[in-house]
Every structure is written in structure tokens, then in C-alpha cells.
Design a protein around this motif. Structure first.
Motif, PDB file in Angstrom:
ATOM      1  N   MET A 165       0.824  -1.213   0.000  1.00  0.00           N
ATOM      2  CA  MET A 165       0.000   0.000   0.000  1.00  0.00           C
ATOM      3  C   MET A 165       0.858   1.263   0.000  1.00  0.00           C
ATOM      4  O   MET A 165       0.527   2.267  -0.644  1.00  0.00           O
ATOM      5  CB  MET A 165      -0.914   0.009   1.220  1.00  0.00           C
ATOM      6  CG  MET A 165      -2.132   0.911   1.073  1.00  0.00           C
ATOM      7  SD  MET A 165      -2.507   1.837   2.590  1.00  0.00           S
ATOM      8  CE  MET A 165      -1.295   3.148   2.518  1.00  0.00           C
ATOM      9  N   ILE A 166       1.981   1.223   0.719  1.00  0.00           N
ATOM     10  CA  ILE A 166       2.904   2.365   0.726  1.00  0.00           C
ATOM     11  C   ILE A 166       3.504   2.567  -0.665  1.00  0.00           C
ATOM     12  O   ILE A 166       3.656   3.706  -1.133  1.00  0.00           O
ATOM     13  CB  ILE A 166       4.009   2.153   1.784  1.00  0.00           C
ATOM     14  CG1 ILE A 166       3.394   2.190   3.198  1.00  0.00           C
ATOM     15  CG2 ILE A 166       5.099   3.220   1.663  1.00  0.00           C
ATOM     16  CD1 ILE A 166       4.348   1.787   4.309  1.00  0.00           C
ATOM     17  N   VAL A 167       3.831   1.469  -1.344  1.00  0.00           N
ATOM     18  CA  VAL A 167       4.308   1.547  -2.736  1.00  0.00           C
ATOM     19  C   VAL A 167       3.233   2.183  -3.613  1.00  0.00           C
ATOM     20  O   VAL A 167       3.532   3.047  -4.462  1.00  0.00           O
ATOM     21  CB  VAL A 167       4.681   0.143  -3.264  1.00  0.00           C
ATOM     22  CG1 VAL A 167       4.901   0.173  -4.778  1.00  0.00           C
ATOM     23  CG2 VAL A 167       5.922  -0.385  -2.561  1.00  0.00           C
ATOM     24  N   GLN A 168       1.987   1.770  -3.427  1.00  0.00           N
ATOM     25  CA  GLN A 168       0.860   2.336  -4.165  1.00  0.00           C
ATOM     26  C   GLN A 168       0.768   3.848  -3.927  1.00  0.00           C
ATOM     27  O   GLN A 168       0.544   4.630  -4.856  1.00  0.00           O
ATOM     28  CB  GLN A 168      -0.431   1.645  -3.726  1.00  0.00           C
ATOM     29  CG  GLN A 168      -1.668   2.048  -4.496  1.00  0.00           C
ATOM     30  CD  GLN A 168      -2.937   1.482  -3.859  1.00  0.00           C
ATOM     31  OE1 GLN A 168      -3.016   1.318  -2.650  1.00  0.00           O
ATOM     32  NE2 GLN A 168      -3.932   1.202  -4.684  1.00  0.00           N
ATOM     33  N   TYR A 169       0.980   4.259  -2.692  1.00  0.00           N
ATOM     34  CA  TYR A 169       0.936   5.677  -2.305  1.00  0.00           C
ATOM     35  C   TYR A 169       2.010   6.472  -3.052  1.00  0.00           C
ATOM     36  O   TYR A 169       1.736   7.524  -3.636  1.00  0.00           O
ATOM     37  CB  TYR A 169       1.138   5.773  -0.795  1.00  0.00           C
ATOM     38  CG  TYR A 169       1.180   7.173  -0.235  1.00  0.00           C
ATOM     39  CD1 TYR A 169       0.025   7.782   0.233  1.00  0.00           C
ATOM     40  CD2 TYR A 169       2.384   7.881  -0.154  1.00  0.00           C
ATOM     41  CE1 TYR A 169       0.061   9.063   0.778  1.00  0.00           C
ATOM     42  CE2 TYR A 169       2.435   9.155   0.380  1.00  0.00           C
ATOM     43  CZ  TYR A 169       1.267   9.743   0.844  1.00  0.00           C
ATOM     44  OH  TYR A 169       1.310  11.012   1.366  1.00  0.00           O
ATOM     45  N   PHE A 170       3.249   5.973  -3.040  1.00  0.00           N
ATOM     46  CA  PHE A 170       4.346   6.680  -3.690  1.00  0.00           C
ATOM     47  C   PHE A 170       4.215   6.665  -5.215  1.00  0.00           C
ATOM     48  O   PHE A 170       4.598   7.630  -5.887  1.00  0.00           O
ATOM     49  CB  PHE A 170       5.687   6.096  -3.254  1.00  0.00           C
ATOM     50  CG  PHE A 170       6.160   6.620  -1.932  1.00  0.00           C
ATOM     51  CD1 PHE A 170       6.868   7.814  -1.858  1.00  0.00           C
ATOM     52  CD2 PHE A 170       5.881   5.940  -0.757  1.00  0.00           C
ATOM     53  CE1 PHE A 170       7.290   8.318  -0.637  1.00  0.00           C
ATOM     54  CE2 PHE A 170       6.294   6.438   0.468  1.00  0.00           C
ATOM     55  CZ  PHE A 170       7.007   7.635   0.534  1.00  0.00           C
ATOM     56  N   LEU A 171       3.700   5.569  -5.766  1.00  0.00           N
ATOM     57  CA  LEU A 171       3.474   5.519  -7.217  1.00  0.00           C
ATOM     58  C   LEU A 171       2.521   6.625  -7.642  1.00  0.00           C
ATOM     59  O   LEU A 171       2.710   7.272  -8.682  1.00  0.00           O
ATOM     60  CB  LEU A 171       2.914   4.151  -7.615  1.00  0.00           C
ATOM     61  CG  LEU A 171       3.890   2.973  -7.633  1.00  0.00           C
ATOM     62  CD1 LEU A 171       3.128   1.679  -7.912  1.00  0.00           C
ATOM     63  CD2 LEU A 171       4.981   3.183  -8.678  1.00  0.00           C
TER      64      LEU A 171
END
Length: 423
Positions: A165-171
Motif C-alpha cells: 500500500m505504501i508503494v501504491q501511495y508513492f506511485l
């Protein structure tokens, strides 16, 4: 290892269902060909590693969740219990049949029968494993070491989901790439759900992983830095998600845990963790308030009380509704928002009879597990259900009921063997 494997699968599903399918197949083979576990433990492992994909089909986000990896493995678990371990008691059989009949009766007045059948199937897949396990947990070939590993496997998969989810946020914010489920609402609020479709459900799911570590923290003789880091990763993901439901419930349950431990033994460790938690809590609440400028305060009900009141009005609007509810897919729900409260939603959609049955079953479960240190995970789920809608479809809670129940009986046996006076 499973953190990395689960994260690879989550990232694969975020971008391409076929890649996710292949990754999940490989993960399943790794579990199935492990020589150190019996087949039931392997099935439970498969259930846990499939948790991040419970809201999507096996081929990706465009496929309905009824054909998810999670549901497939739950059905395999049901089959295994019935074939190898279960002598179905009259009470269990009566409970399952009664729930089925009370759910199926709504087909008499529902127009969208196919969709209603899907919802009914999902509810049964969620409830039946809990009922069966409750009766046969003492004969299951799982020891205390294995159940502890399964609980911490849940934590590892939860960590992978949080990182996903954090990766999704930064993407989204830094590469302007949208992947997975993202919800855009008013006042510039953007919520990230990874592969979870249900609003506010992802942080509740992640909060379970946090609480497992937090409960274990007070039993550990030494502070494990790795567990502190894991809790921070989960909490950061919960905050970035922007939902208050999971965080509010988390802090309330953590407060109970801290008070209980202060009452038992006040020490520097408990005091320091209390101060740390309060600091992190204030930071998290402040961040959520900053990005949700349409709220008057952290305790702003955001229209929930009005929705709950409407649900009660619908429930007592007719004698039929009071007894059997409106059904899952009644036309009335096209114009009304379903109550953000599991109790009121169950009343309005399924009536007082089924709601009472479920409440009684939960009471019996909690009473039998009253000396179980992980019972607070169940209380967390129930408390969180008071703030969200469609909680009945969030079947990740099923595996928590299973693990908590099995843990208690195995821990009790372990204490008995040591000669401890353990009730």
C-alpha cells in the motif's frame, strides 16, 4: 521469506492479473511441497498468504471476489475438516442450517437473485469454517509452536500488504501511476486500498497484525527491534490510508492492553511504550486531520449517525423487515447508504432473528475464549465493525477467529503438560 513472496504477489496483482496468478501459483507450490508441515497447517498457510487477494478474483482486480484464492482455500479447509476431523454436532448442524435458511428466505422478495446468491455464498464461506473449527479444534493436528507460527505468518503477510500500500501511495504521488484500488472523495482526500475493495477495511486488516505484535510485546523478556519496525510499518500504512475506523479501534484496544498490564505490573517498559504510543497516536491523528480538511474534528461522525438512523428506520418500517430484513440487494439500498455499523446493517438487511443468532454465537465463542490472550483481536474486529459497512463480506476476519480459537486450546494443553494451573 513470506514477506518477500507475498509482496511480489501483491505488486504483480497491482499491475497485471496474469502475473499475480503465476506468482500465487508459485507461492502455493512452495507451501504445498514443504516437508515440515501436515496438510491442515499447509491449508491454513495458504489461507493466510492469500489474504491480500481476498477482494479480487484469481485473475485480477476485474474479477469478482467470490472466485478468489482466499475463498478457494477456505473451501479446501472446510472439506478437510469435514473429511478428516469433524464429527458434526447437532448444534453445529442446526446453526449452519438455520443461518442458511434465514439467508435464503430473502430470495422470495429480492429481484436481483444472482447477486444475492453470491452474497449468501460469501457469508456462508465466512461462517461455516468458524463453526466447524469451534467444535473440533481439540482434535486438530496443530501444536502450539505451529499456531504461533501461523499467527506471525499473518503478521508477515500484513507487513507485505502494508508495504504494497505504501508503494501504491508513492506511485500515485511521485510517479503519477495509479495501480490497485484508489478512492477519490471530497476535500482532496485520496484513500489507498491496495487490493482491497471495501472502504476502511484495509486498515482494520492491518491493525490485526499490529495488535498481534503488541500483545506479544508484553510477554517478551527483551524488546525486539524487528517487531518495533514491523509495527511502525503497519501504522504508517494505516495512517496513509486516511481511514479513522481502524486507527480509532486500534487505540481503544491498545488502551485496554496497556491498562491491564499496568494493573498487573507497573514497570519502566510499560511506561515508555505508553508514552511512545501516545506520541505516535497524536502524530497519526494530526496527519489524518490535515489531509481530510472537510472534517470538523477527529471525532466528526462524517454522517454515520444519520446513516445508522436511516437503517433503523428501514428495519422497523414493516413486520417482515423486523423479522427477516430487507435482504442484501433490495431496491431500497440503491437510494440509501447501507449503515456503517455491522449490528444495524445486519438488523436492517437480515432481521432480528439472524442478528440474534449471530450475537449468541459470538457470545459463546468469546465466553469459551475468555482466558485467551488473543481474544482482544476478536474484540478489535467487533469494535471496528461498529464503524464500517458490509463488514459481513470481509472474510479476512474468518481466519482470525480460527487462529485465536485454535491457539487457546493448544496453549491450554501446553500449560497443562507443564503442570500449571491454567483454566
Amino acid at each position: 521469506m513470506f514477506i518477500i513472496l507475498s509482496l511480489i504477489t501483491i505488486i504483480a496483482y497491482l499491475f497485471n492479473g496474469k502475473f499475480g496468478f503465476i506468482s500465487m501459483i508459485l507461492n502455493s507450490f512452495i507451501v504445498l511441497f514443504s516437508k515440515c508441515d501436515n496438510h491442515l497447517v499447509k491449508i491454513l498457510k495458504l489461507i493466510i498468504i492469500s489474504l491480500p487477494m481476498e477482494y479480487i478474483g484469481i485473475f485480477g482486480v476485474n474479477m469478482y471476489q467470490i472466485i478468489s484464492w482466499y475463498n478457494i482455500f477456505l473451501l479446501l479447509y472446510i472439506y478437510s475438516i469435514l473429511k478428516y476431523y469433524k464429527k458434526l454436532t447437532t448444534k453445529s448442524l442446526l446453526s449452519i442450517v438455520s443461518v442458511f435458511l434465514l439467508l435464503i428466505v430473502q430470495l422470495i422478495w429480492i429481484s436481483d437473485i444472482p447477486q444475492t446468491m453470491i452474497e449468501i455464498t460469501q457469508v456462508l464461506i465466512m461462517i461455516i469454517p468458524i463453526i466447524l473449527t469451534f467444535d473440533c479444534k481439540e482434535e486438530l493436528p496443530i501444536n502450539l509452536k505451529q499456531i504461533n507460527k501461523l499467527l506471525h505468518l499473518y503478521v508477515d503477510v500484513c507487513i507485505a500488504t502494508s508495504i504494497g500500500m505504501i508503494v501504491q501511495y508513492f506511485l500515485h504521488y511521485y510517479l503519477h501511476i495509479d495501480a490497485g484500488f484508489i478512492l477519490y472523495t471530497g476535500h482532496s482526500r485520496i484513500s489507498f486500498f491496495c487490493l482491497f475493495k471495501g472502504a476502511s477495511i484495509l486498515p482494520i486488516y492491518m491493525g490485526i497484525g499490529f495488535l498481534i505484535l503488541f500483545i506479544d510485546f508484553f510477554d517478551e523478556k527483551h524488546i525486539k527491534i524487528t517487531n518495533i519496525i514491523k509495527m511502525l510499518i503497519i501504522f504508517i500504512a494505516m495512517v496513509l490510508n486516511t481511514s479513522r475506523s481502524g486507527i480509532t479501534s486500534l487505540f481503544l484496544i491498545m488502551g485496554v492492553i496497556i491498562v491491564k498490564n499496568l494493573y498487573k505490573k507497573a514497570n519502566l517498559k510499560t511506561l515508555l511504550i505508553t508514552i511512545l504510543i501516545c506520541g505516535i497516536a497524536l502524530w497519526g491523528m494530526n496527519y489524518i486531520m490535515t489531509i481530510r480538511s472537510g472534517m470538523n474534528g477527529f471525532l466528526d461522525d462524517n454522517g454515520r449517525f444519520t446513516i445508522i438512523k436511516n437503517g433503523l428506520t428501514i428495519w422497523y418500517s414493516s413486520f417482515r423487515n423486523m423479522l427477516f430484513g430487507t435482504g442484501f440487494k433490495n431496491e431500497i439500498w440503491k437510494n440509501e447508504v447501507t449503515p456503517h455499523n455491522v449490528l444495524i446493517q445486519t438488523l436492517s438487511q437480515n432481521g432480528i432473528i439472524l442478528t440474534t443468532m449471530i450475537c449468541v454465537m459470538i457470545y459463546i465463542y468469546l465466553h469459551k475464549n475468555k482466558h485467551n490472550k488473543y481474544k482482544l483481536l476478536i474484540w478489535y474486529l467487533l469494535l471496528s465493525g461498529m464503524f464500517v459497512t458490509d463488514f459481513y463480506a470481509n472474510s479476512f476476519s474468518t481466519v482470525i477467529f480460527l487462529l485465536v480459537d485454535i491457539y487457546y486450546v493448544k496453549n491450554r494443553w501446553n500449560q497443562t503438560k507443564k503442570g500449571d494451573n491454567y483454566d
